[in-house]
Motif scaffolding. Structure first.
Motif: not given
Length: 412
Positions: A165-188
């Protein structure tokens, strides 16, 4: 099973879904199965029912319900936590309010369950190192059994949740910058990172290297059931130091090691929300989960607890959510399962104090076989569920409704 050719598609072009973030009852209901898996393992090893725990029958049962059964439930909770946190945190949400809601959700029930354990186990309160880190939920940052397993054993996972919970708002801007088409690659990529991390722990950190399931009840001499399971005995908390295997602690308890599991859940939520995960058939995700669970019997301890289960567990969570969005109703979305899912967090926290109480005043001093263990385990299940419901409806819901800053709706 619904034919995907006729089911409505969930895509990034669905603004109503992006705005409303509809409820996901199947995920709520599935929480009960994860909590129940933890309960089964704990009932098997934390209820000192003698001579049952010393029998060949116990060893055969424990072979099929080893440590990784409960660990699978925890992995589900960590992935689900990331999924739900992202799902409910809409653009423009207040970060301070987010933090306040998370504290309000976790600490009251945790403190009540800890107090129940202190009373049930007669914990020596003069040893601050035993209970203060636990109450503050920082105890798993230190590799000592008196703190890692201090007080209410299941609360160890909450220390990881607080880091999430502490880290979520900190990393959220980076998470949102991931292009939709690259989400699976980032998950893997995150899944591969988890495997690499656990491999490093196995190769370079001291700890067990074999494939045997090492987590078992701590037995004392005789066939008469003791009044305290070792981890709840006042003598346990009076010991000056109880070291733990470093690689085991790093793999299982250390909060930063579990952080990637939370963010895998966050990425899964984005994939579902943005139409990159459309599968609604449970067959393949469940089959992969079964295979990965079977594989935990033949890998070292470092890999048993989460590394092999994380990918299939994420697929299960994402598929359940996709089914909810497409209106596919199953067992997990039934009213009974949603109710059980709602009380599962409080149930998870109160189950061990209930076992300690029943052991001390009912089981201890007597001898029981398998039927006796089954009966006491069933009683613990009923009492824990009832007390979990009491905590949810009398503590959690009222506090969240009054002090969280927004109206809380009952989902079951």
């Amino acid at each position: 099973m619904t034919d995907l050719r006729t089911a409505p598609r969930v895509t990034a072009a669905s603004p109503d879904i992006a705005r409303s973030r509809p409820a996901l009852p199947s995920l709520t209901g599935a929480r009960w199965w994860a909590a129940f898996a933890v309960f089964l393992l704990h009932a098997l090893v934390f209820l000192p029912v003698y001579p049952f725990q010393k029998s060949d029958l116990f060893r055969r049962i424990h072979y099929f319900m080893p440590m990784q059964l409960g660990a699978a439930g925890v992995t589900f909770f960590f992935v689900l936590s990331g999924f739900i946190i992202y799902w409910s945190f809409k653009p423009g949400s207040s970060v301070p309010r987010f933090y306040w809601r998370r504290v309000l959700k976790i600490y009251p029930s945790h403190l009540i369950a800890s107090a129940a354990f202190i009373l049930a186990a007669s914990v020596p309160l003069h040893r601050l190192v035993v209970w203060v880190p636990n109450l503050l939920l920082v105890h798993t940052w230190f590799p000592k059994s008196t703190t890692v397993g201090g007080l209410n054993v299941p609360s160890w996972s909450l220390a990881s949740e607080m880091l999430f919970y502490l880290s979520f708002p900190i990393f959220l801007p980076l998470i949102r910058r991931i292009p939709t088409r690259h989400l699976l690659a980032w998950t893997i990529g995150l899944l591969l990172f988890v495997l690499a991390l656990h491999t490093a722990y196995f190769l370079f950190v001291d700890g067990p290297k074999g494939i045997e399931n090492a987590f078992a009840p701590r037995l004392v001499p005789g066939d008469v059931s003791p009044k305290f399971e070792l981890h709840s005995s006042p003598a346990w908390f009076a010991r000056p130091d109880i070291p733990v295997a470093p690689s085991y602690w790093l793999s299982y308890n250390f909060p930063p090691s579990r952080l990637p599991e939370f963010f895998v859940g966050v990425l899964a939520a984005r994939m579902v929300l943005e139409g990159r995960w459309r599968n609604t058939r449970m067959g393949l995700p469940l089959a992969l989960l079964a295979l990965s669970y079977a594989a935990t019997w033949v890998v070292p301890v470092n890999f048993k607890m989460s590394a092999l289960l994380l990918g299939p567990m994420t697929a299960v969570v994402a598929t359940l959510a996709a089914r909810d969005l497409q209106g596919i109703r199953g067992v997990n979305s039934s009213k009974v399962m949603v109710w059980l899912g709602n009380v599962s967090f409080a149930f998870y926290l109160i189950q061990f104090p209930v076992m300690v109480l029943i052991t001390r005043y009912c089981i201890g001093g007597h001898e029981y076989g398998f039927a006796g263990w089954l009966g006491w385990a069933a009683l613990c299940l009923v009492v824990s569920t009832a007390l979990g419901a009491l905590l949810y409806y009398r503590v959690d819901l009222p506090l969240m409704s009054r002090f969280s800053g927004r109206r809380t709706k009952k989902t079951g």
